[in-house]
Design a protein around this motif. Structure first.
Motif, short mmCIF file in Angstrom:
data_model
loop_
_atom_site.label_atom_id
_atom_site.label_comp_id
_atom_site.label_asym_id
_atom_site.label_seq_id
_atom_site.Cartn_x
_atom_site.Cartn_y
_atom_site.Cartn_z
N UNK A 74 12.90 4.16 5.25
CA UNK A 74 12.15 5.28 4.69
C UNK A 74 11.10 4.72 3.76
N UNK A 75 9.85 5.00 4.04
CA UNK A 75 8.76 4.44 3.26
C UNK A 75 8.08 5.47 2.37
N UNK A 76 8.27 6.73 2.61
CA UNK A 76 7.60 7.74 1.81
C UNK A 76 6.19 8.00 2.33
N UNK A 77 5.41 8.73 1.56
CA UNK A 77 4.06 9.07 2.00
C UNK A 77 3.07 7.95 1.71
N UNK A 78 3.33 7.15 0.69
CA UNK A 78 2.41 6.09 0.32
C UNK A 78 3.00 4.77 0.80
N UNK A 79 2.29 4.08 1.68
CA UNK A 79 2.78 2.82 2.22
C UNK A 79 2.35 1.67 1.31
N UNK A 80 3.31 0.90 0.84
CA UNK A 80 3.00 -0.20 -0.08
C UNK A 80 2.84 -1.47 0.67
#
Length: 80
Positions: A74-80
């Motif tokens: 799960x990476x979320x909406x902002x990819x780091x």
């Protein structure tokens, strides 16, 4: 001593999910029991807030469980 990996395993996730479900069930039972009190006699515990926090914890654990079972992180909406 072993080195901590910082990852939640399946057993830790399932344990967290079970604990959150038990806390939600206890708070719900307690809140229903407290409705039989006299008018004006209030509970000192914020049972609704405890139930909401337990639901949030269960949703987070379920999301983590899905990511563990599918193998997709799960990476979320902002990819780091």
């Amino acid at each position: 001593m072993g080195q901590a990996t910082g990852r939640m395993t399946l057993s830790v996730t399932l344990t967290g999910l079970a604990v959150a479900a038990v806390v939600f069930g206890w708070a719900n039972w307690r809140q229903r029991r407290d409705r039989e009190r006299e008018p004006g006699d209030v509970s000192l515990l914020p049972l609704t807030l405890i139930q909401m926090a337990a639901i949030v914890a269960m949703l987070v654990m379920l999301g983590h469980l899905v990511s563990l079972l599918t193998g997709a992180p799960f990476r979320g909406r902002i990819d780091y």
